[in-house]
Design a protein around this motif. Structure first.
Motif, PDB file in Angstrom:
ATOM      1  N   VAL A  45     127.176   5.859  43.040  1.00  0.00           N
ATOM      2  CA  VAL A  45     126.194   6.935  42.933  1.00  0.00           C
ATOM      3  C   VAL A  45     126.208   7.478  41.507  1.00  0.00           C
ATOM      4  O   VAL A  45     127.205   7.377  40.800  1.00  0.00           O
ATOM      5  CB  VAL A  45     126.443   8.085  43.937  1.00  0.00           C
ATOM      6  N   THR A  46     125.093   8.049  41.112  1.00  0.00           N
ATOM      7  CA  THR A  46     124.973   8.708  39.820  1.00  0.00           C
ATOM      8  C   THR A  46     124.712  10.177  40.076  1.00  0.00           C
ATOM      9  O   THR A  46     123.807  10.528  40.832  1.00  0.00           O
ATOM     10  CB  THR A  46     123.807   8.101  39.011  1.00  0.00           C
ATOM     11  N   ALA A  47     125.522  11.030  39.457  1.00  0.00           N
ATOM     12  CA  ALA A  47     125.370  12.472  39.621  1.00  0.00           C
ATOM     13  C   ALA A  47     125.044  13.101  38.279  1.00  0.00           C
ATOM     14  O   ALA A  47     125.645  12.765  37.257  1.00  0.00           O
ATOM     15  CB  ALA A  47     126.659  13.075  40.181  1.00  0.00           C
ATOM     16  N   GLN A  48     124.088  14.026  38.283  1.00  0.00           N
ATOM     17  CA  GLN A  48     123.752  14.738  37.056  1.00  0.00           C
ATOM     18  C   GLN A  48     124.756  15.866  36.842  1.00  0.00           C
ATOM     19  O   GLN A  48     125.124  16.584  37.776  1.00  0.00           O
ATOM     20  CB  GLN A  48     122.342  15.316  37.127  1.00  0.00           C
ATOM     21  N   VAL A  49     125.188  16.031  35.603  1.00  0.00           N
ATOM     22  CA  VAL A  49     126.150  17.076  35.246  1.00  0.00           C
ATOM     23  C   VAL A  49     125.403  18.390  35.064  1.00  0.00           C
ATOM     24  O   VAL A  49     124.360  18.435  34.410  1.00  0.00           O
ATOM     25  CB  VAL A  49     126.924  16.695  33.960  1.00  0.00           C
ATOM     26  N   ARG A  50     125.963  19.463  35.675  1.00  0.00           N
ATOM     27  CA  ARG A  50     125.361  20.798  35.592  1.00  0.00           C
ATOM     28  C   ARG A  50     126.432  21.815  35.207  1.00  0.00           C
ATOM     29  O   ARG A  50     127.611  21.634  35.485  1.00  0.00           O
ATOM     30  CB  ARG A  50     124.792  21.223  36.950  1.00  0.00           C
ATOM     31  N   ASP A  51     125.978  22.919  34.607  1.00  0.00           N
ATOM     32  CA  ASP A  51     126.883  24.036  34.348  1.00  0.00           C
ATOM     33  C   ASP A  51     127.332  24.631  35.674  1.00  0.00           C
ATOM     34  O   ASP A  51     126.501  24.874  36.553  1.00  0.00           O
ATOM     35  CB  ASP A  51     126.166  25.135  33.543  1.00  0.00           C
ATOM     36  N   PHE A  52     128.622  24.853  35.836  1.00  0.00           N
ATOM     37  CA  PHE A  52     129.162  25.467  37.042  1.00  0.00           C
ATOM     38  C   PHE A  52     130.530  26.033  36.697  1.00  0.00           C
ATOM     39  O   PHE A  52     131.416  25.307  36.244  1.00  0.00           O
ATOM     40  CB  PHE A  52     129.282  24.423  38.159  1.00  0.00           C
ATOM     41  N   PRO A  53     130.735  27.326  36.890  1.00  0.00           N
ATOM     42  CA  PRO A  53     132.003  27.937  36.475  1.00  0.00           C
ATOM     43  C   PRO A  53     133.192  27.574  37.355  1.00  0.00           C
ATOM     44  O   PRO A  53     134.333  27.772  36.963  1.00  0.00           O
ATOM     45  CB  PRO A  53     131.707  29.439  36.559  1.00  0.00           C
ATOM     46  N   GLY A  54     132.956  27.040  38.543  1.00  0.00           N
ATOM     47  CA  GLY A  54     134.061  26.694  39.429  1.00  0.00           C
ATOM     48  C   GLY A  54     134.348  27.814  40.401  1.00  0.00           C
ATOM     49  O   GLY A  54     133.848  28.920  40.281  1.00  0.00           O
ATOM     50  N   GLY A  55     135.191  27.497  41.376  1.00  0.00           N
ATOM     51  CA  GLY A  55     135.484  28.451  42.428  1.00  0.00           C
ATOM     52  C   GLY A  55     136.786  29.198  42.240  1.00  0.00           C
ATOM     53  O   GLY A  55     137.232  29.899  43.131  1.00  0.00           O
ATOM     54  N   ASN A  56     137.437  29.023  41.084  1.00  0.00           N
ATOM     55  CA  ASN A  56     138.705  29.689  40.792  1.00  0.00           C
ATOM     56  C   ASN A  56     139.779  29.406  41.843  1.00  0.00           C
ATOM     57  O   ASN A  56     140.557  30.274  42.193  1.00  0.00           O
ATOM     58  CB  ASN A  56     138.506  31.207  40.632  1.00  0.00           C
ATOM     59  N   GLU A  57     139.811  28.169  42.354  1.00  0.00           N
ATOM     60  CA  GLU A  57     140.852  27.792  43.294  1.00  0.00           C
ATOM     61  C   GLU A  57     142.106  27.401  42.526  1.00  0.00           C
ATOM     62  O   GLU A  57     142.045  26.945  41.393  1.00  0.00           O
ATOM     63  CB  GLU A  57     140.428  26.582  44.154  1.00  0.00           C
ATOM     64  N   ASN A  58     143.244  27.559  43.168  1.00  0.00           N
ATOM     65  CA  ASN A  58     144.497  27.039  42.636  1.00  0.00           C
ATOM     66  C   ASN A  58     144.586  25.579  43.042  1.00  0.00           C
ATOM     67  O   ASN A  58     144.187  25.212  44.151  1.00  0.00           O
ATOM     68  CB  ASN A  58     145.692  27.807  43.230  1.00  0.00           C
ATOM     69  N   TYR A  59     145.110  24.739  42.163  1.00  0.00           N
ATOM     70  CA  TYR A  59     145.226  23.308  42.478  1.00  0.00           C
ATOM     71  C   TYR A  59     146.625  23.010  42.970  1.00  0.00           C
ATOM     72  O   TYR A  59     147.612  23.366  42.337  1.00  0.00           O
ATOM     73  CB  TYR A  59     144.899  22.447  41.251  1.00  0.00           C
ATOM     74  N   GLN A  60     146.715  22.341  44.119  1.00  0.00           N
ATOM     75  CA  GLN A  60     147.990  21.927  44.681  1.00  0.00           C
ATOM     76  C   GLN A  60     147.987  20.414  44.772  1.00  0.00           C
ATOM     77  O   GLN A  60     147.308  19.843  45.616  1.00  0.00           O
ATOM     78  CB  GLN A  60     148.168  22.538  46.077  1.00  0.00           C
ATOM     79  N   PRO A  61     148.749  19.727  43.879  1.00  0.00           N
ATOM     80  CA  PRO A  61     148.784  18.260  43.930  1.00  0.00           C
ATOM     81  C   PRO A  61     149.367  17.784  45.259  1.00  0.00           C
ATOM     82  O   PRO A  61     150.022  18.531  45.976  1.00  0.00           O
ATOM     83  CB  PRO A  61     149.698  17.863  42.777  1.00  0.00           C
ATOM     84  N   ALA A  62     149.125  16.527  45.564  1.00  0.00           N
ATOM     85  CA  ALA A  62     149.689  15.927  46.777  1.00  0.00           C
ATOM     86  C   ALA A  62     151.200  15.964  46.679  1.00  0.00           C
ATOM     87  O   ALA A  62     151.790  15.787  45.596  1.00  0.00           O
ATOM     88  CB  ALA A  62     149.203  14.488  46.928  1.00  0.00           C
ATOM     89  N   ALA A  63     151.847  16.176  47.819  1.00  0.00           N
ATOM     90  CA  ALA A  63     153.311  16.182  47.848  1.00  0.00           C
ATOM     91  C   ALA A  63     153.805  14.768  47.594  1.00  0.00           C
ATOM     92  O   ALA A  63     153.240  13.801  48.108  1.00  0.00           O
ATOM     93  CB  ALA A  63     153.791  16.675  49.208  1.00  0.00           C
ATOM     94  N   PRO A  64     154.866  14.619  46.800  1.00  0.00           N
ATOM     95  CA  PRO A  64     155.392  13.275  46.554  1.00  0.00           C
ATOM     96  C   PRO A  64     155.896  12.666  47.852  1.00  0.00           C
ATOM     97  O   PRO A  64     156.443  13.368  48.705  1.00  0.00           O
ATOM     98  CB  PRO A  64     156.541  13.488  45.572  1.00  0.00           C
ATOM     99  N   GLN A  65     155.669  11.385  48.007  1.00  0.00           N
ATOM    100  CA  GLN A  65     156.125  10.657  49.176  1.00  0.00           C
ATOM    101  C   GLN A  65     157.614  10.373  49.046  1.00  0.00           C
ATOM    102  O   GLN A  65     158.069   9.928  48.003  1.00  0.00           O
ATOM    103  CB  GLN A  65     155.358   9.337  49.310  1.00  0.00           C
ATOM    104  N   ASP A  66     158.367  10.592  50.112  1.00  0.00           N
ATOM    105  CA  ASP A  66     159.802  10.288  50.119  1.00  0.00           C
ATOM    106  C   ASP A  66     159.973   8.869  50.633  1.00  0.00           C
ATOM    107  O   ASP A  66     159.729   8.602  51.802  1.00  0.00           O
ATOM    108  CB  ASP A  66     160.561  11.271  51.008  1.00  0.00           C
TER     109      ASP A  66
END
Length: 169
Positions: free
Chosen positions: A146-167
């Protein structure tokens, strides 16, 4: 007379067998990506780091489809993300375990504050008005570019939580 009845019965049995075979083949021959389209897709602008891709995924098929990953030349990696609320009103963005399922004959929205595709480790800035290519990968190995057009968007101010490392131990 008897031979014409036998011949007619053979024709009916043969037609039924072909019909059943056709139904089985048509289901197994359809790739998941062939049953999905993305509409109103767009990506958030970013100078570096991360950017999100949004839009509406529609499944025109008679079976659920499952997106397990995605790729983009604009990013080092692409993750399927969800946004979840936390106590205290803050929101956390994290990888969505198991990917995305689009129900048969249904839709699934990729939207700010919800599920989306996250372009990680951008290879170059994404400026408003530009296009970004993303390829979704389905459980059966089929792909949908798919092709998506880039737009201005300030974001939702969420905190990012990476995936937990696999043991693996």
């Amino acid at each position: 007379m008897r031979s014409s009845r036998i011949r007619m019965a053979a024709i009916i049995v043969g037609a039924a067998a072909l019909t059943l075979t056709g139904c089985t083949q048509s289901h197994s021959d359809h790739k998941m990506a062939d049953m999905v389209e993305m509409n109103e897709q767009w990506a958030s602008a970013a100078d570096s780091g991360m950017a999100a891709v949004f839009g509406t995924l529609s499944n025109t098929g008679h079976h659920d489809v499952h997106i397990v990953s995605a790729t983009s030349p604009a990013a080092g990696t692409v993750e399927i993300h969800e946004v979840v609320g936390a106590t205290g009103g803050s929101k956390t963005m994290r990888p969505k375990e198991g990917g995305l399922t689009i129900p048969a004959g249904g839709t699934h929205d990729l939207a700010p504050g919800g599920d989306h595709l996250m372009l990680m480790e951008l290879t170059a800035p994404l400026h408003p008005g530009a296009d970004v290519e993303v390829t979704m990968v389905f459980e059966d190995g089929s792909t949908l570019p798919v092709t998506a057009q880039v737009r201005d968007f300030p974001g939702g101010n969420e905190n990012y939580q990476p995936a937990a490392p696999q043991d693996h131990g």
